[in-house]
Design an enzyme around this catalytic site. Structure first.
Site, PDB file in Angstrom:
ATOM      1  N   PRO A   5       0.784  -1.242   0.000  1.00 46.14           N
ATOM      2  CA  PRO A   5       0.000   0.000   0.000  1.00 46.14           C
ATOM      3  C   PRO A   5       0.817   1.293   0.000  1.00 46.14           C
ATOM      4  O   PRO A   5       0.799   2.070   0.957  1.00 46.14           O
ATOM      5  CB  PRO A   5      -0.836  -0.135   1.273  1.00 46.14           C
ATOM      6  CG  PRO A   5       0.028  -0.937   2.184  1.00 46.14           C
ATOM      7  CD  PRO A   5       0.744  -1.908   1.298  1.00 46.14           C
ATOM      8  N   CYS A   6       1.475   1.558  -1.113  1.00 46.11           N
ATOM      9  CA  CYS A   6       2.257   2.791  -1.246  1.00 46.11           C
ATOM     10  C   CYS A   6       1.354   4.030  -1.217  1.00 46.11           C
ATOM     11  O   CYS A   6       1.818   5.118  -0.893  1.00 46.11           O
ATOM     12  CB  CYS A   6       3.101   2.757  -2.514  1.00 46.11           C
ATOM     13  SG  CYS A   6       2.182   2.455  -4.032  1.00 46.11           S
TER      14      CYS A   6
END
Length: 157
Positions: A120-121
């Site tokens: 989850p950048c």
């Protein structure tokens, strides 16, 4: 290595993977046709992404097969620790990784994440709360954070 296309609320996603795991998820700006025949080893990816977009899944349980430098992989592992519905700043992430001066390197590794959403950048934001630096574009980052309940959608009326 197999490539499939999946329709999502953010556009068509290109998913690459093998029996070793998922190696790429990227939302495309072009619109190829979604894939109708999905190999067995990619079915869990499709099922979990669809559940995520329906709001039924908060954590992915998939095997990843990521290529990158050791530093990039270290950053991506740290991204996996950011819980659904939470964000961290690039500065906080750099501190967690043990080097406050590595903020640009951390941001660069974040931007090279090959499996959007799974790693989850999008949960990494500026220290001032700004939605900076997302390879998929700020509107998609905003959508993902709203979907996860981090941001509340503001009504015009």
């Amino acid at each position: 290595m197999m490539k499939i296309h999946l329709k999502t609320p953010l556009g068509i996603a290109r998913i690459r993977g093998s029996e070793e795991g998922v190696s790429e998820i990227k939302i495309l700006d072009e619109t190829p046709q979604p894939t109708s025949e999905i190999p067995d080893y990619l079915l869990p990816v499709v099922e979990q992404l669809e559940a995520y977009f329906r709001g039924e899944l908060k954590a992915f349980h998939l095997k990843l097969d990521l290529e990158g430098t050791e530093f990039q992989k270290k950053v991506w592992r740290a991204l996996l620790e950011i819980p659904h519905g939470k964000t961290v700043s690039y500065l906080e992430l750099s501190k967690q990784l043990g080097d406050i001066k590595a903020i640009r390197a951390v941001a660069s590794a974040n931007g090279k994440n090959p499996v959007w959403i799974l790693v989850p950048c999008h949960r990494v934001i500026g220290s001032d709360g700004s939605l900076t630096g997302y390879a998929g574009g700020i509107p998609r980052k905003k959508w993902l954070l709203e979907h996860e309940g981090v941001l509340t959608q503001k009504s015009l009326f």
